[in-house]
Motif scaffolding. Sequence first.
Motif, mmCIF file in Angstrom:
data_model
loop_
_atom_site.group_PDB
_atom_site.id
_atom_site.type_symbol
_atom_site.label_atom_id
_atom_site.label_comp_id
_atom_site.label_asym_id
_atom_site.label_seq_id
_atom_site.Cartn_x
_atom_site.Cartn_y
_atom_site.Cartn_z
ATOM 1 N N ASP A 11 0.801 -1.166 -0.065
ATOM 2 C CA ASP A 11 0.026 -0.131 -0.031
ATOM 3 C C ASP A 11 0.780 1.285 0.103
ATOM 4 O O ASP A 11 2.087 1.205 -0.123
ATOM 5 N N ALA A 12 0.180 2.468 -0.059
ATOM 6 C CA ALA A 12 0.932 3.652 0.038
ATOM 7 C C ALA A 12 2.214 3.912 1.008
ATOM 8 O O ALA A 12 3.123 4.673 0.862
ATOM 9 N N GLN A 13 1.958 3.137 2.018
ATOM 10 C CA GLN A 13 2.907 3.254 3.069
ATOM 11 C C GLN A 13 4.312 2.577 2.772
ATOM 12 O O GLN A 13 5.218 2.759 3.290
ATOM 13 N N ASP A 14 4.269 1.587 1.911
ATOM 14 C CA ASP A 14 5.256 0.929 1.400
ATOM 15 C C ASP A 14 6.226 1.767 0.424
ATOM 16 O O ASP A 14 7.163 1.287 -0.184
ATOM 17 N N LEU A 46 -0.030 1.813 -6.126
ATOM 18 C CA LEU A 46 -0.066 1.506 -4.571
ATOM 19 C C LEU A 46 -1.504 2.279 -4.060
ATOM 20 O O LEU A 46 -1.992 1.495 -3.173
ATOM 21 N N GLU A 47 -2.108 3.219 -4.497
ATOM 22 C CA GLU A 47 -3.188 3.860 -3.985
ATOM 23 C C GLU A 47 -4.691 3.358 -4.571
ATOM 24 O O GLU A 47 -5.714 3.593 -4.080
ATOM 25 N N ASP A 48 -4.584 2.834 -5.768
ATOM 26 C CA ASP A 48 -5.869 2.569 -6.657
ATOM 27 C C ASP A 48 -5.625 1.228 -7.068
ATOM 28 O O ASP A 48 -5.235 0.664 -8.232
ATOM 29 N N ALA A 49 -6.456 0.123 -6.262
ATOM 30 C CA ALA A 49 -6.477 -1.392 -6.806
ATOM 31 C C ALA A 49 -7.140 -1.260 -8.445
ATOM 32 O O ALA A 49 -6.783 -2.269 -8.782
ATOM 33 N N ALA A 53 -1.544 -3.766 -8.863
ATOM 34 C CA ALA A 53 -1.046 -4.014 -7.370
ATOM 35 C C ALA A 53 0.290 -4.134 -7.555
ATOM 36 O O ALA A 53 0.986 -4.796 -8.576
#
Length: 160
Positions: A11-14, A46-49, A53
């Motif tokens: 996800d965005a934190q990665d 990362l922000e929009d599935a 992915a």
Amino acid sequence: MSDELKCRVADAQDFPRIIGMVRDFYAEDRITYQPALVEPGLRTVLEDARCGAVLLLSSEAVADAGYVTLGWCFSVEQGGRFVLLDELYLAPAARGRGWGRQALALARDWAAGQGAAVIRLEVNHHNARAKSLYLSAGYRDDARDILTLPLVDAVGELHS
């Protein structure tokens, strides 16, 4: 200690841990790193599935083993939506363990679980080792060349 490769959808934190691996991958595979294009592209997936992915790869032995970027595409010839395996990178500490094949299987399982019937990928001509891995994993060489027409320059400005 298990030698099994695991993954999770990033996800965005990665972003910080993945972008470092992206830079390493581009340097190794002789891909020009264009931050104005690459960084927003990575943030988007990362922000929009709906875009795809990034699978973050790890094991008990190697925490940041690598990543796989998968993007949704559309092709009439392929029956509609398909997945592009856009990037596959294994960190040096993760190589030589059979994890490239495992990473491809994890990508296949993710794509199949999302309803894709086809995965496509591209490999640079100079990367015979990667091409050999892909062919041995069941990918086929469609004997086609990929041609690219950049519509924006390295800083994201439209070409005229």
